[in-house]
Design a protein around this motif. Structure first.
Motif, PDB file in Angstrom:
ATOM      1  N   ILE A  44      47.063  72.123   4.815  1.00 46.40           N
ATOM      2  CA  ILE A  44      46.224  70.939   5.065  1.00 46.40           C
ATOM      3  C   ILE A  44      45.234  70.748   3.916  1.00 46.40           C
ATOM      4  N   ALA A  45      44.700  71.858   3.415  1.00 48.94           N
ATOM      5  CA  ALA A  45      43.764  71.768   2.284  1.00 48.94           C
ATOM      6  C   ALA A  45      44.456  71.124   1.085  1.00 48.94           C
ATOM      7  N   ALA A  46      45.689  71.547   0.833  1.00 49.80           N
ATOM      8  CA  ALA A  46      46.434  70.989  -0.308  1.00 49.80           C
ATOM      9  C   ALA A  46      46.630  69.485  -0.131  1.00 49.80           C
ATOM     10  N   MET A  53      32.786  78.869  12.713  1.00 50.88           N
ATOM     11  CA  MET A  53      32.132  77.558  12.816  1.00 50.88           C
ATOM     12  C   MET A  53      31.402  77.222  11.514  1.00 50.88           C
ATOM     13  N   ILE A  54      30.694  78.198  10.976  1.00 54.74           N
ATOM     14  CA  ILE A  54      29.917  77.919   9.767  1.00 54.74           C
ATOM     15  C   ILE A  54      30.864  77.732   8.572  1.00 54.74           C
ATOM     16  N   ALA A  55      32.020  78.381   8.641  1.00 57.29           N
ATOM     17  CA  ALA A  55      33.032  78.150   7.591  1.00 57.29           C
ATOM     18  C   ALA A  55      33.495  76.698   7.641  1.00 57.29           C
ATOM     19  N   LEU A  56      33.661  76.182   8.855  1.00 55.44           N
ATOM     20  CA  LEU A  56      34.092  74.788   9.020  1.00 55.44           C
ATOM     21  C   LEU A  56      33.004  73.813   8.561  1.00 55.44           C
ATOM     22  N   TYR A  57      31.762  74.237   8.671  1.00 54.60           N
ATOM     23  CA  TYR A  57      30.642  73.377   8.260  1.00 54.60           C
ATOM     24  C   TYR A  57      30.624  73.149   6.743  1.00 54.60           C
ATOM     25  N   ALA A  58      31.440  73.904   6.024  1.00 56.24           N
ATOM     26  CA  ALA A  58      31.560  73.663   4.579  1.00 56.24           C
ATOM     27  C   ALA A  58      32.070  72.250   4.314  1.00 56.24           C
ATOM     28  N   ALA A  59      32.668  71.641   5.345  1.00 54.98           N
ATOM     29  CA  ALA A  59      33.163  70.265   5.204  1.00 54.98           C
ATOM     30  C   ALA A  59      32.012  69.308   4.882  1.00 54.98           C
ATOM     31  N   ILE A  60      30.820  69.635   5.379  1.00 57.68           N
ATOM     32  CA  ILE A  60      29.680  68.738   5.138  1.00 57.68           C
ATOM     33  C   ILE A  60      29.341  68.728   3.646  1.00 57.68           C
ATOM     34  N   SER A  61      29.238  69.922   3.053  1.00 60.45           N
ATOM     35  CA  SER A  61      28.945  69.938   1.615  1.00 60.45           C
ATOM     36  C   SER A  61      30.113  69.368   0.817  1.00 60.45           C
ATOM     37  N   GLY A  62      31.340  69.536   1.336  1.00 54.60           N
ATOM     38  CA  GLY A  62      32.508  68.946   0.673  1.00 54.60           C
ATOM     39  C   GLY A  62      32.420  67.429   0.625  1.00 54.60           C
ATOM     40  N   VAL A 110      36.226  72.435   2.861  1.00 54.57           N
ATOM     41  CA  VAL A 110      35.749  71.736   1.655  1.00 54.57           C
ATOM     42  C   VAL A 110      36.702  70.580   1.312  1.00 54.57           C
ATOM     43  N   SER A 111      37.996  70.864   1.383  1.00 60.42           N
ATOM     44  CA  SER A 111      38.989  69.833   1.053  1.00 60.42           C
ATOM     45  C   SER A 111      38.931  68.679   2.045  1.00 60.42           C
ATOM     46  N   LEU A 112      38.764  69.040   3.303  1.00 64.09           N
ATOM     47  CA  LEU A 112      38.676  68.019   4.349  1.00 64.09           C
ATOM     48  C   LEU A 112      37.467  67.106   4.102  1.00 64.09           C
TER      49      LEU A 112
END
Lengths: 376, 311
Positions: free
Chosen positions: A358-360, A192-201, A277-279
């Motif tokens: 998906i990141a790409a 979950m916290i790995a997915l939260y990297a989307a916020i900083s992205g 991050v990419s998302l």
């Protein structure tokens, strides 16, 4: 060198932001502890049998049955099961209904009658199984008695000992190990916290615009590609570092089981961070104004919920069930549980492939929009 | 030698023409004032010079090389002091300057030396390890300048570098601009404060509606308006004033009311003061004082654009 400098600045800046670090580290660890402790029963596949209490009345008037029953009772007592005769004035079925006993057995000349408690169904079923074994053996002895009484004596004398004294034989239907609550939430909170990297992205370039530093970066003699790469690498590294800390903390403080395939575990988590991050970056470019952060927050919350961050979810063919398959969290959780508990890497490789693909796609979208725009 | 040459520069945003066929030269060693009201096209021009925006048409040449053909060369030789303070609050003063200077290729001992030099220049040498979030507005403005000069650019573009700071910091910054100029930097300076521009700029261009409407030294610009006279009348009850009725008085070129000050430009050869006063009395406006203004940049700007610089 510019890429390195920009990435380093991104990392330093994140490390100096106490609220971010608190959110990325304390939040998953505290949730892991709370959910792991509170929901420990949900994950337990152990049912103790030492609290089975059996009440019986013997109205058979048959000495052989009584003798055999006494032997059986003693053997059960040794296995931690309490078998007690009904006292005068007691109503057996009432005692069971009130939860005093797991089951009530009536021994009669024409057979046995069992009344089990619906409140303790597992224990009641165990009691039924034991009594069935008892009845089978007694019927065998009775049949033997008609042809050869000495053999019947032997059968009865060895009651409870012939098969090693086991009226209960434990046979596991699930020989593989499975995660306990802390193990599960260690995985779920980390993904979950790995997915939260989307916020900083999502804030990666918007932050430069709001700080007005975008002007300096754009005016400097560096390529947009260097700027892009530096910021994405820095953001990914700092978020992966947070994930790493959460993994190590859960392993060494909560004794969570992360298995032995660390390479694949970190590859799944690392690619999930890259995906997040990419998302976030892609959403930051696709959605105008102040909305990207809100969009990413809503997405991560829904993905966390349906992906099993707060409680395990099963796919049952319903709409919600189908939705779970769309959550990157679900992919990562399935991949990690497979790799850690069944040594099955197939889900992990699929997840890594999905994450990278998906990141790409999101990175490509961001690059195209960035190149078209005159500002960051 | 021209440090900057702008040739027929145009920038369109859709149908809106922000910069309209502008041509301009800035010579080496100048402090060039770039004046214009909000929306005049000043920031768009600066952004195109800094390579932040692409021009729709025209050419920008920095130190003899076209930006279109060698943008890296242009960027290496330009330092930007943006109007909005552009620094990282979570990095120390030293780290801020060092990071931005590093983007210009400075490394190692050279980078350290230039970073310290820039910080000392703006008077923040003793605040190297402090975080800007603890700085005053003036200190942040000075750090904003340090970040732009550490790589020793030939051309420094300063966009409103003294907005919102105390007089002491303003003086410090103005002196710094002069010192940078003495050290060989050419400076393009924009400000809403006319007295600053008058004090430090050697040449000035006035921009309006995307075009340069006047260009020259202070004296040359003031000479443009010698055929006009400016009268400032302090009034009370200005809410009742019918500005259009004053505008229609013979010889009046422009009228504007700033707080209680009625600023009127008229043709120099026409004596219309009596008519103006009569109109004010008729409108029941109380007159507190009357003052004839000698031509200055503000009156020049007002006369040429019909607007105040702060509009």
């Amino acid at each position: 060198m510019n890429v390195y400098n920009i990435a380093l600045r991104e990392i330093k800046s994140s490390l100096r932001e106490p609220r971010t670090m608190l959110f990325m580290l304390a939040f998953p660890i505290v949730l892991m502890l709370i959910l792991g402790t509170a929901l420990s029963n949900v994950f337990s596949n152990f049912t103790p049998v030492d609290n089975i209490r059996l009440l019986y009345s013997n109205e058979s008037g048959q000495p052989q049955l009584t003798q055999y029953w006494e032997s059986f009772s003693q053997e059960m007592g040794r296995q931690g099961i309490d078998i007690a005769p009904i006292a005068s004035g007691q109503v057996g079925r009432e005692q069971v209904r009130e939860g005093q006993y797991t089951a009530y057995v009536e021994l009669k000349a024409d057979g046995m009658q069992l009344y089990g408690s619906s409140k303790q169904s597992i224990e009641s079923n165990i009691a039924q199984g034991m009594l069935t074994a008892f009845a089978d053996r007694y019927n065998l002895a009775a049949a033997a008695f008609r042809s050869d009484p000495s053999k019947a004596e032997a059968i009865l004398a060895n009651a409870g000992a012939v098969t090693g004294g086991e009226f209960i034989r434990e046979t596991s239907l699930n020989p593989n190990k499975s995660p306990g609550s802390i193990d599960y939430y260690a995985i779920a909170m980390t993904t979950m916290i790995a997915l939260y990297a989307a916020i900083s992205g999502s804030y990666l370039f918007r932050g430069e615009r709001t700080r007005h530093t975008a002007i300096r970066l754009m005016a400097a003699p560096i390529a947009k590609g260097e700027l892009f790469a530096g910021k994405v690498i820095g953001c990914t590294l700092i978020n992966f570092l947070s994930v790493l800390v959460v993994v190590l903390f859960s392993k060494f403080v909560f004794q969570a089981d992360w298995g032995s395939h660390y390479g694949i575990v970190f590859l799944v988590l690392g690619t999930e961070v890259v995906l997040a991050v990419s998302l976030g970056l892609g959403v930051g470019y696709l959605v105008q104004g102040e909305s990207p952060r809100a969009v990413v927050m809503i997405f991560t919350q829904i993905a966390s919920f349906v992906g099993g961050a707060y409680f395990p979810v099963e796919s049952d063919g319903s709409f919600m069930g189908v939705l779970t398959y769309l959550s990157p969290l679900r992919w990562a959780n399935t991949a990690l549980i497979g790799a850690i508990y069944t040594d099955d890497m197939s889900a992990a490789w699929q997840t890594i492939g999905l994450n990278v693909g998906i990141a790409a796609a999101f990175l490509l979208i961001s690059i195209v929009i960035m190149r078209k725009r005159e500002v960051l | 030698m021209n440090v900057l040459e702008i040739r027929n520069l145009t920038k369109k945003f859709g149908d809106f023409i922000a910069v309209d066929n502008m041509s301009l030269n800035v010579r080496e060693g100048e402090i060039f004032g770039f004046l214009g009201a909000n929306g005049a096209g000043k920031s768009t021009t600066i952004n195109m010079i800094s390579s932040l925006l692409r021009s729709t048409k025209g050419e920008i040449v920095i130190l003899g090389r076209s930006i279109a053909s060698d943008v890296q060369f242009a960027k290496m030789n330009i330092g930007i002091v943006p109007q909005d303070i552009a620094i990282y609050e979570d990095m120390t003063a030293y780290e801020n300057v060092s990071f931005f200077a590093g983007l210009y290729g400075l490394r190692g001992a050279h980078l350290k030396e230039r970073t310290e030099e820039a910080l000392n220049f703006v008077g923040l040498g003793d605040k190297q390890k402090s975080l800007p979030k603890n700085f005053s507005g003036g200190m942040k403005r000075r750090l904003n300048i340090a970040c732009a000069i550490a790589h020793r650019p030939k051309l420094i573009i300063m966009d409103e570098p003294t907005v919102g700071i105390d007089p002491q910091s303003r003086n410090y910054i103005l002196n710094s601009v002069k010192q940078l100029n003495r050290m060989g930097c050419t400076i393009i300076y924009t400000s809403h404060y006319m007295e600053e521009v008058e004090e430090i700029c050697t040449r000035i261009a006035i921009v309006d509606h995307g075009k340069i409407i006047a260009e020259g030294t202070k004296e040359q610009l003031k000479a443009i308006v010698t055929d006009t006279k400016n009268v400032w009348i302090e009034v009370r009850g200005g809410d009742h004033l019918n500005i259009n009725s004053v505008k229609h008085i013979q010889g009046v070129l422009s009228v504007r009311l700033d707080d209680h000050m009625l600023k009127i430009s008229s043709k120099g050869e026409i004596n219309n003061l009596n008519l103006i006063l009569q109109q004010l009395i008729q409108d029941r406006i109380e007159i507190r004082s009357i003052e004839e203004q000698a031509p200055n940049l503000e009156t020049v700007f007002l006369t040429l654009t019909g607007r105040n610089l702060r509009d």
